[in-house]
Write an enzyme that holds these catalytic residues in place. Structure first.
Site, PDB file in Angstrom:
ATOM      1  N   LYS A  29     -10.682  10.949   0.010  1.00  0.00           N
ATOM      2  CA  LYS A  29     -10.044  10.738  -1.122  1.00  0.00           C
ATOM      3  C   LYS A  29      -9.142  12.003  -1.585  1.00  0.00           C
ATOM      4  O   LYS A  29      -8.063  11.786  -2.151  1.00  0.00           O
ATOM      5  CB  LYS A  29     -11.031  10.494  -2.077  1.00  0.00           C
ATOM      6  CG  LYS A  29     -10.682   9.884  -3.349  1.00  0.00           C
ATOM      7  CD  LYS A  29     -11.658   9.624  -4.487  1.00  0.00           C
ATOM      8  CE  LYS A  29     -11.016   9.243  -5.768  1.00  0.00           C
ATOM      9  NZ  LYS A  29     -12.293   8.839  -6.862  1.00  0.00           N
ATOM     10  N   ARG A  79      -5.851  11.732   0.419  1.00  0.00           N
ATOM     11  CA  ARG A  79      -5.109  10.736  -0.087  1.00  0.00           C
ATOM     12  C   ARG A  79      -4.565  11.135  -1.774  1.00  0.00           C
ATOM     13  O   ARG A  79      -3.121  10.809  -1.883  1.00  0.00           O
ATOM     14  CB  ARG A  79      -6.065   9.317  -0.068  1.00  0.00           C
ATOM     15  CG  ARG A  79      -5.140   8.334  -0.725  1.00  0.00           C
ATOM     16  CD  ARG A  79      -5.774   6.976  -0.549  1.00  0.00           C
ATOM     17  NE  ARG A  79      -7.202   6.910  -1.257  1.00  0.00           N
ATOM     18  CZ  ARG A  79      -7.212   6.373  -2.477  1.00  0.00           C
ATOM     19  NH1 ARG A  79      -6.319   6.345  -3.290  1.00  0.00           N
ATOM     20  NH2 ARG A  79      -8.418   6.611  -3.132  1.00  0.00           N
ATOM     21  N   LYS A  86      -3.070   6.495 -13.667  1.00  0.00           N
ATOM     22  CA  LYS A  86      -3.744   8.092 -13.633  1.00  0.00           C
ATOM     23  C   LYS A  86      -2.997   8.977 -14.163  1.00  0.00           C
ATOM     24  O   LYS A  86      -1.806   9.070 -13.665  1.00  0.00           O
ATOM     25  CB  LYS A  86      -3.962   8.492 -12.007  1.00  0.00           C
ATOM     26  CG  LYS A  86      -4.900   9.725 -12.018  1.00  0.00           C
ATOM     27  CD  LYS A  86      -5.137  10.354 -10.741  1.00  0.00           C
ATOM     28  CE  LYS A  86      -6.064  11.483 -10.472  1.00  0.00           C
ATOM     29  NZ  LYS A  86      -6.222  12.030  -9.299  1.00  0.00           N
ATOM     30  N   ASN A  92      -2.033  14.148 -11.702  1.00  0.00           N
ATOM     31  CA  ASN A  92      -2.255  14.409 -10.235  1.00  0.00           C
ATOM     32  C   ASN A  92      -1.470  15.510  -9.885  1.00  0.00           C
ATOM     33  O   ASN A  92      -0.180  15.588 -10.206  1.00  0.00           O
ATOM     34  CB  ASN A  92      -1.924  13.209  -9.432  1.00  0.00           C
ATOM     35  CG  ASN A  92      -2.728  13.510  -8.055  1.00  0.00           C
ATOM     36  OD1 ASN A  92      -3.838  13.355  -7.950  1.00  0.00           O
ATOM     37  ND2 ASN A  92      -1.905  13.234  -7.331  1.00  0.00           N
ATOM     38  N   THR A  93      -2.053  16.300  -8.661  1.00  0.00           N
ATOM     39  CA  THR A  93      -1.065  17.425  -8.110  1.00  0.00           C
ATOM     40  C   THR A  93      -1.232  16.949  -6.678  1.00  0.00           C
ATOM     41  O   THR A  93      -2.230  16.774  -5.976  1.00  0.00           O
ATOM     42  CB  THR A  93      -1.860  18.790  -8.320  1.00  0.00           C
ATOM     43  OG1 THR A  93      -1.669  18.906  -9.901  1.00  0.00           O
ATOM     44  CG2 THR A  93      -1.076  19.960  -7.900  1.00  0.00           C
ATOM     45  N   LYS A 119     -13.783  24.021 -13.335  1.00  0.00           N
ATOM     46  CA  LYS A 119     -13.680  23.512 -14.804  1.00  0.00           C
ATOM     47  C   LYS A 119     -15.120  23.065 -15.243  1.00  0.00           C
ATOM     48  O   LYS A 119     -15.278  23.325 -16.498  1.00  0.00           O
ATOM     49  CB  LYS A 119     -12.567  22.754 -15.061  1.00  0.00           C
ATOM     50  CG  LYS A 119     -11.160  23.327 -14.831  1.00  0.00           C
ATOM     51  CD  LYS A 119     -10.102  22.354 -15.311  1.00  0.00           C
ATOM     52  CE  LYS A 119      -9.846  21.343 -14.297  1.00  0.00           C
ATOM     53  NZ  LYS A 119      -8.625  20.527 -14.519  1.00  0.00           N
ATOM     54  N   HIS A 168     -12.114  17.899  -4.060  1.00  0.00           N
ATOM     55  CA  HIS A 168     -11.520  17.806  -5.376  1.00  0.00           C
ATOM     56  C   HIS A 168     -10.579  18.965  -5.760  1.00  0.00           C
ATOM     57  O   HIS A 168     -10.864  20.148  -5.447  1.00  0.00           O
ATOM     58  CB  HIS A 168     -12.757  17.715  -6.355  1.00  0.00           C
ATOM     59  CG  HIS A 168     -12.439  17.771  -7.616  1.00  0.00           C
ATOM     60  ND1 HIS A 168     -11.755  16.545  -8.379  1.00  0.00           N
ATOM     61  CD2 HIS A 168     -12.232  18.692  -8.775  1.00  0.00           C
ATOM     62  CE1 HIS A 168     -11.246  16.899  -9.739  1.00  0.00           C
ATOM     63  NE2 HIS A 168     -11.812  18.010  -9.915  1.00  0.00           N
TER      64      HIS A 168
END
Length: 148
Positions: free
Chosen positions: A32, A35, A65, A68-69, A90, A143
Site C-alpha cells: 500500500k 502504491r 484523499k 498525499n505525497t 506524528k 507509511h
C-alpha cells in the site's frame, strides 16, 4: 477405503484453500505504501500530475484523499531510509525514520473547491527530507509520515 479417505480429505482441502486464498490477494502495508507514495519513474513536471496519479493509484474511490505525497526516488533508496535516523512519528510511535538527504517529492493537496467525484489537486514539486514508518524484518516503509 480410498473413497472414505477422499470424503475426509476433500472437506479439509476446501477449508485450507478457503483460509489461504483470501490472503493471497491481500495488499500488505508495504504494498500500500508503494502504491500510495512511490513513483520512481517520474519527476511530475505536469500541473495535472496529482489529478492523474491520485486517480490512477485509486485514492479517489469513494472519496477524495485530502493529502498525499509521491517520492520520486528508487525503491532501494526509499527502503534505505529505514536504516537512517530514528525519529518519533506524528502519532507518537517510535518506528519512524528520517532520510539523511532531501529527496524529490510531489505534494498533492485537494483544492478547496474540489468535491467528490471530481477530485482536483494542487501539484507541488519539492526537495525535502522524508519521514517514513517502517516495519518488518527486513525493515521496509509502510507509511509516509511527513516531509521536512
Amino acid at each position: 477405503m480410498g473413497l472414505e479417505k477422499s470424503l475426509i480429505l476433500f472437506p479439509l482441502l476446501v477449508l485450507v484453500v478457503g483460509w489461504v486464498q483470501p490472503s493471497l490477494g491481500k495488499e500488505t502495508s508495504a504494498m500500500k505504501f508503494e502504491r500510495h507514495d512511490v513513483d520512481s519513474d517520474s519527476s511530475s513536471s505536469s500541473p495535472t500530475y496529482c489529478n492523474q496519479m491520485m486517480k490512477r493509484r485509486e485514492m479517489t474511490k469513494g472519496s477524495c484523499k485530502p493529502v498525499n505525497t509521491f517520492v520520486h526516488e528508487s525503491l532501494q533508496d526509499i527502503h534505505a531510509v529505514c536504516s537512517q535516523k530514528n525519529v518519533k512519528c506524528k502519532n507518537g510511535q517510535t518506528n519512524c525514520y528520517k532520510s539523511r538527504s532531501a529527496l524529490r517529492i510531489t505534494d498533492c493537496r485537494l483544492t478547496g473547491s474540489s468535491k467528490y467525484p471530481n477530485c482536483e489537486y494542487k501539484t507541488s514539486q519539492q526537495q525535502k527530507h522524508i519521514i517514513v514508518a517502517c516495519e518488518g524484518n527486513p525493515s521496509v516503509p509502510v507509511h509516509f509520515d511527513a516531509s521536512a
